[in-house]
Design a protein around this motif. Structure first.
Motif, PDB file in Angstrom:
ATOM      1  N   TYR A 255      -5.028  10.176  -7.654  1.00  0.00           N
ATOM      2  CA  TYR A 255      -4.804  10.053  -6.206  1.00  0.00           C
ATOM      3  C   TYR A 255      -3.334   9.812  -5.949  1.00  0.00           C
ATOM      4  O   TYR A 255      -2.563   9.531  -6.867  1.00  0.00           O
ATOM      5  N   LYS A 256      -2.971   9.937  -4.674  1.00  0.00           N
ATOM      6  CA  LYS A 256      -1.611   9.639  -4.257  1.00  0.00           C
ATOM      7  C   LYS A 256      -1.606   8.236  -3.656  1.00  0.00           C
ATOM      8  O   LYS A 256      -2.573   7.841  -3.015  1.00  0.00           O
ATOM      9  N   THR A 258      -1.117   5.346  -1.059  1.00  0.00           N
ATOM     10  CA  THR A 258      -1.043   5.337   0.406  1.00  0.00           C
ATOM     11  C   THR A 258       0.394   4.979   0.801  1.00  0.00           C
ATOM     12  O   THR A 258       1.158   4.455  -0.019  1.00  0.00           O
ATOM     13  N   GLN A 261       1.065   1.380   0.105  1.00  0.00           N
ATOM     14  CA  GLN A 261       1.277   1.092  -1.324  1.00  0.00           C
ATOM     15  C   GLN A 261       2.679   1.516  -1.752  1.00  0.00           C
ATOM     16  O   GLN A 261       3.369   0.795  -2.470  1.00  0.00           O
ATOM     17  N   GLY A 287      -9.968  -3.745  -1.635  1.00  0.00           N
ATOM     18  CA  GLY A 287     -10.029  -2.311  -1.818  1.00  0.00           C
ATOM     19  C   GLY A 287      -8.798  -1.553  -1.367  1.00  0.00           C
ATOM     20  O   GLY A 287      -8.774  -0.325  -1.400  1.00  0.00           O
ATOM     21  N   SER A 288      -7.777  -2.250  -0.933  1.00  0.00           N
ATOM     22  CA  SER A 288      -6.585  -1.548  -0.441  1.00  0.00           C
ATOM     23  C   SER A 288      -5.727  -1.025  -1.595  1.00  0.00           C
ATOM     24  O   SER A 288      -4.785  -0.277  -1.372  1.00  0.00           O
ATOM     25  N   GLY A 289      -6.056  -1.403  -2.816  1.00  0.00           N
ATOM     26  CA  GLY A 289      -5.350  -0.850  -3.975  1.00  0.00           C
ATOM     27  C   GLY A 289      -4.139  -1.647  -4.405  1.00  0.00           C
ATOM     28  O   GLY A 289      -3.056  -1.098  -4.608  1.00  0.00           O
ATOM     29  N   LYS A 290      -4.321  -2.936  -4.584  1.00  0.00           N
ATOM     30  CA  LYS A 290      -3.208  -3.776  -5.008  1.00  0.00           C
ATOM     31  C   LYS A 290      -2.945  -3.634  -6.511  1.00  0.00           C
ATOM     32  O   LYS A 290      -1.807  -3.726  -6.953  1.00  0.00           O
ATOM     33  N   THR A 291      -4.026  -3.405  -7.261  1.00  0.00           N
ATOM     34  CA  THR A 291      -3.894  -3.424  -8.714  1.00  0.00           C
ATOM     35  C   THR A 291      -2.854  -2.423  -9.214  1.00  0.00           C
ATOM     36  O   THR A 291      -2.006  -2.757 -10.038  1.00  0.00           O
ATOM     37  N   PRO A 438      -6.986   3.515   1.202  1.00  0.00           N
ATOM     38  CA  PRO A 438      -6.931   4.874   0.648  1.00  0.00           C
ATOM     39  C   PRO A 438      -7.712   5.842   1.530  1.00  0.00           C
ATOM     40  O   PRO A 438      -8.762   5.493   2.075  1.00  0.00           O
ATOM     41  N   ARG A 441     -11.683   6.900   1.623  1.00  0.00           N
ATOM     42  CA  ARG A 441     -12.757   5.948   1.869  1.00  0.00           C
ATOM     43  C   ARG A 441     -13.516   6.246   3.151  1.00  0.00           C
ATOM     44  O   ARG A 441     -12.933   6.478   4.191  1.00  0.00           O
ATOM     45  N   ASN A 544     -14.369  -4.145  -9.757  1.00  0.00           N
ATOM     46  CA  ASN A 544     -14.221  -2.803  -9.225  1.00  0.00           C
ATOM     47  C   ASN A 544     -15.223  -1.875  -9.900  1.00  0.00           C
ATOM     48  O   ASN A 544     -15.021  -1.422 -11.012  1.00  0.00           O
ATOM     49  N   ARG A 573     -15.764   1.283  -2.572  1.00  0.00           N
ATOM     50  CA  ARG A 573     -14.536   1.430  -3.347  1.00  0.00           C
ATOM     51  C   ARG A 573     -14.379   2.820  -3.934  1.00  0.00           C
ATOM     52  O   ARG A 573     -13.462   3.062  -4.709  1.00  0.00           O
TER      53      ARG A 573
HETATM   54  P1  ADP Z   1      -7.882  -4.386  -4.462  1.00  0.00           P
HETATM   55  O1  ADP Z   1      -6.734  -4.231  -3.537  1.00  0.00           O
HETATM   56  O2  ADP Z   1      -9.096  -4.933  -3.806  1.00  0.00           O
HETATM   57  O3  ADP Z   1      -7.500  -5.132  -5.721  1.00  0.00           O
HETATM   58  P2  ADP Z   1      -8.086  -2.190  -6.261  1.00  0.00           P
HETATM   59  O4  ADP Z   1      -6.678  -2.208  -6.668  1.00  0.00           O
HETATM   60  O5  ADP Z   1      -9.103  -2.721  -7.216  1.00  0.00           O
HETATM   61  O6  ADP Z   1      -8.271  -2.909  -4.871  1.00  0.00           O
HETATM   62  O7  ADP Z   1      -8.452  -0.703  -5.848  1.00  0.00           O
HETATM   63  C1  ADP Z   1      -9.751  -0.349  -5.444  1.00  0.00           C
HETATM   64  C2  ADP Z   1     -10.083   1.073  -5.884  1.00  0.00           C
HETATM   65  O8  ADP Z   1      -9.289   2.001  -5.173  1.00  0.00           O
HETATM   66  C3  ADP Z   1      -9.808   1.322  -7.337  1.00  0.00           C
HETATM   67  O9  ADP Z   1     -10.883   2.085  -7.836  1.00  0.00           O
HETATM   68  C4  ADP Z   1      -8.534   2.131  -7.334  1.00  0.00           C
HETATM   69  O10 ADP Z   1      -8.463   2.999  -8.447  1.00  0.00           O
HETATM   70  C5  ADP Z   1      -8.644   2.896  -6.058  1.00  0.00           C
HETATM   71  N1  ADP Z   1      -7.359   3.260  -5.429  1.00  0.00           N
HETATM   72  C6  ADP Z   1      -6.237   2.518  -5.377  1.00  0.00           C
HETATM   73  N2  ADP Z   1      -5.268   3.144  -4.674  1.00  0.00           N
HETATM   74  C7  ADP Z   1      -5.805   4.309  -4.236  1.00  0.00           C
HETATM   75  C8  ADP Z   1      -5.305   5.414  -3.465  1.00  0.00           C
HETATM   76  N3  ADP Z   1      -4.071   5.426  -2.962  1.00  0.00           N
HETATM   77  N4  ADP Z   1      -6.148   6.436  -3.227  1.00  0.00           N
HETATM   78  C9  ADP Z   1      -7.417   6.443  -3.716  1.00  0.00           C
HETATM   79  N5  ADP Z   1      -7.941   5.444  -4.446  1.00  0.00           N
HETATM   80  C10 ADP Z   1      -7.159   4.385  -4.720  1.00  0.00           C
END
Ligand code: ADP
Ligand code: MG
Length: 685
Positions: A255-256, A258, A261, A287-291, A438, A441, A544, A573
């Motif tokens: 994925y790209k 956001t 991010q 789920g906003s993709g912090k990891t 992302p 979703r 996750n 997610r």
């Molecule tokens: P959180 O912010 O709650 O820690 P995560 O980092 O666990 O969220 O990310 C949640 C899910 O979204 C993971 O499966 C991750 O791979 C996915 N993800 C993260 N960034 C994006 C993105 N830009 N586009 C699509 N999926 C994404």
């Protein structure tokens, strides 16, 4: 004009009026113009009677069907009448205005403007203002300020006085430095003051409000930072430079990032290579993709030959991060060694990990916080990331800071605004917000139901599982005791196995289980060897499993909204439509209303906001909330973005000119000193 001048320098304001204003806390001209309207009367097009609803504040145009009737009750008069717009009619009522009976004529069109209230089946417009049609035409589209009043005062008195001050065009120089105004596209100060009192239109009002909200936060934070001057940022002694690896990692993702991010990653990338040590909070909804953002930072540090540590609040989560990180490293052929450190590892495994960390062979350490903090000797620790900060106290971060050179720190939190604010209050973190989900979703579909719906909920879970998905059931909370929770989970699971097809693997998870057992269950759930996971709130933090699409929460009335939102964040997610069923055993109206907030919104910020409104702000900051909610305009929940900008602006300003000595900062310095004087002792942290 001197803004410190007292009110009686204004024409038409004598000692009597002064005394009145003083009761409202207004003694100087500056306080007068800072006395913002509470709201505005907006003169909008009249609506059809058929369209009015309880609670509306509206205008209707119509004729009275007859003279008003006036009744007297214990010395009070109530006058009522019926207005018809030709199609429908509406009751009007006034307290203590018996003379209206003579001044209002039936058959003549008027505009009635007021609040609609329901009494039983009938709705009434209460205490409406009355306008002739031509008179109302003249007012259409305008906004008239409404101020908070003390007895004897009127809004007109205030607006008249304000107009007088504003008519002096050299009112004030804009104390906010031009560069800040430009950077954050803020409206000019005089414009804002004028428009906040007498808005030309909604757009100007919004621009004015935003500027003034910014000011409130800005000066507040400036004072806060001023007090903390001693704790200036430490110099960045790590030789970190930009490297191609993070970009390569990004290119390998399915994925790209956001926009949000990307923005946060850019800020972090810059800070790692910048002059001072980073201390940053990444706040983003579940789920906003912090990891991935944290992984990028670790890769950047590793590519510079330095070490990072990622601390997770639970072993399950640490393992998940470790697995995800090592997979990405392998996929990209990066040589950076990562080690896992968790409590369930054997003593031998731990010793091996410690050795790798001490020698520097391990670039990345992922584990539970206690282990990472206490027993490890690092070779070159440059970055510490704490995931899901709300499980940790602020103090715990400091332990690591004492190991050699002060490392960069990132704290990741899904806890919405209030916590972020607390962190601002604790003062030492800059804030980045990932305020975008992302794109792939689908919003989670929610419902609030009572236990009568349980069979249907099980049926729904069955269908989802048969379609290849997985489900969570959050078990009833009966007692605030982990032991009893555990029993409940076990009993519930037994019962659920009888309700769902035998082919489903249904397992449970609770806080009393050994870490190793928990890990095993989570790993099997992740691999879809378990289809339905019955759990206490231990799964709340961070896990996750994108294939899980349903969550059923039993006894949801027993959880806080923010916690429910965190729980729900375990579904939705991935790409598939997800569902959350909030089941409650108690059918009270209030309970439903509270849960309905979750139904209507998937936005953690908004939910926290509503949650706080319902609970009152007392819960928020514990003992530290004093003074914080004193802003005149700013709303710490809804103006979070502006808060963040003001925080950033203050940070930049003090970095560049810590003593406000630059010629362009003199007006600001003056204002700051005036504020300090006025607030003397009020900000106590
Ligand atoms: P959180 O912010 O709650 O820690 P995560 O980092 O666990 O969220 O990310 C949640 C899910 O979204 C993971 O499966 C991750 O791979 C996915 N993800 C993260 N960034 C994006 C993105 N830009 N586009 C699509 N999926 C994404
Ligand atoms: Mg997370």
């Amino acid at each position: 004009m001197d803004l410190n001048a007292s009110l009686d320098t204004l024409k038409g304001i004598g000692s009597k009026t002064c005394a009145l204003f003083e009761k409202a806390g207004i003694s100087t001209l500056e306080e007068l113009i800072g006395y913002y309207p509470r709201t505005y009367e907006r003169y909008e097009e009249p609506v059809a009677v058929a369209a009015v609803r309880e609670g509306d504040f509206v205008s209707v145009c119509g004729r009275l069907l007859g003279p008003l009737e006036t009744r007297y009750i214990r010395g009070l008069s109530i006058s009522t009448g019926i207005v018809s717009d030709g199609l429908e009619s509406l009751q009007l009522s006034w307290f203590n205005m018996p003379y209206l009976r003579n001044s209002l004529k039936s058959g003549v069109p008027y505009i009635f403007r007021g609040r609609i209230r329901a009494k039983g089946a009938r709705i009434t417009m209460e205490q409406p203002s009355v306008f002739r049609v031509e008179q109302y035409q003249g007012l259409l589209g305008t906004m008239v300020p409404v101020y908070t009043l003390v007895k004897g005062m009127t809004s007109q008195m205030i607006s008249k006085a304000v107009r007088q001050v504003l008519s002096d065009k050299q009112l004030l120089s804009d104390a906010l430095p031009e560069e800040i105004r430009a950077r954050y596209s803020l409206a000019e100060y005089n414009f804002s003051i004028e428009q906040i009192h007498f808005p030309r239109d909604e757009q100007s009002l919004q621009a004015a409000r935003r500027r003034l909200v910014f000011d409130e936060f800005f000066y507040f934070l400036l004072q806060l930072r001023g007090l903390k001057e001693v704790r200036e940022k430490a110099e960045n002694r790590f030789a970190i430079c930009e490297r191609p690896e993070p970009e390569q990692l990004l290119g390998s993702l399915p994925y790209k990032l956001t926009g949000a991010q990307q923005r946060v990653w850019r800020a972090i990338g810059q800070e790692l290579t910048g002059h001072s040590v980073m201390a940053r909070l990444i706040q983003g909804d579940v789920g906003s993709g912090k990891t991935i953002v944290s992984f990028l930072a670790m890769v950047q540090v590793a590519a510079n030959g330095l070490q990072s540590a990622l601390m997770a609040p639970t072993e399950v989560l640490a393992r998940q991060h470790f697995a995800a990180f090592t997979a990405l490293m392998e996929q990209n052929g990066f040589p950076f060694g990562a080690v896992l450190l968790t409590g369930s590892m054997t003593a031998k495994q731990k010793r091996e990990a410690y050795a790798l960390i001490e020698s520097g062979e391990a670039s990345v350490v992922i584990g539970t916080h206690a282990l990472i903090q206490e027993k490890v000797v690092y070779h070159s620790l440059a970055l510490v990331i704490t995931d899901e900060q709300h499980r940790f106290g602020v103090r715990q971060r400091e332990t690591l800071s004492q190991k050699g050179e002060l490392p960069h720190t990132i704290v990741m939190s899904a806890t919405p605004i209030p916590r972020t604010l607390a962190v601002i209050l604790y003062g030492d973190l800059d804030i980045s917000v990932i305020n975008e989900m992302p794109a792939n979703r689908l919003p989670i579909k929610n419902c609030v139901v009572n236990t009568g719906f349980r069979k249907k909920a099980y049926e729904f879970i069955r269908k989802e599982v048969e379609a290849g998905h997985q489900a969570y059931v959050i078990c009833p909370m009966v007692e605030e005791s982990e032991a009893i929770d555990a029993e409940n989970v076990i009993a519930y699971t037994e019962a659920l196995r009888g309700e769902l097809p035998l082919s489903f693997s249904i397992e449970y998870l609770h806080g009393k289980m050994k870490p190793r057992e928990k890990n095993e269950i989570m790993e099997r759930f992740l691999a879809n060897e378990i289809q339905v996971l019955v759990s206490t709130t231990v799964i709340e933090v961070g896990v996750n499993v994108p294939n899980a699409t349903v969550m059923l929460i039993e006894n949801s009335e027993r959880f806080g909204l923010a916690q429910l939102h965190q729980l729900r964040g375990r579904v939705g997610r991935g790409d598939a439509q997800s569902y959350c069923i909030f089941m409650h055993t108690n059918d009270g109206k209030q309970i439903r209303e509270r849960l309905d907030i979750l139904c209507k919104s998937n936005d953690g910020f908004e939910i926290a906001n509503r949650d706080m409104q319902l609970r009152g702000p007392g819960d928020l900051f514990g003992v530290r909330q004093s003074g914080l909610l004193d802003f005149a305009l700013a709303d710490i929940y809804t103006d979070a973005d502006t808060l963040q900008q003001a925080n950033e602006a203050v940070g930049t300003l003090l970095k560049e000119d810590p003593k406000l000595l630059a010629p362009g900062h003199q007006a600001l310095k003056k204002k700051y000193e005036r504020l300090l004087l006025r607030q003397n002792g009020q900000i106590s942290l």
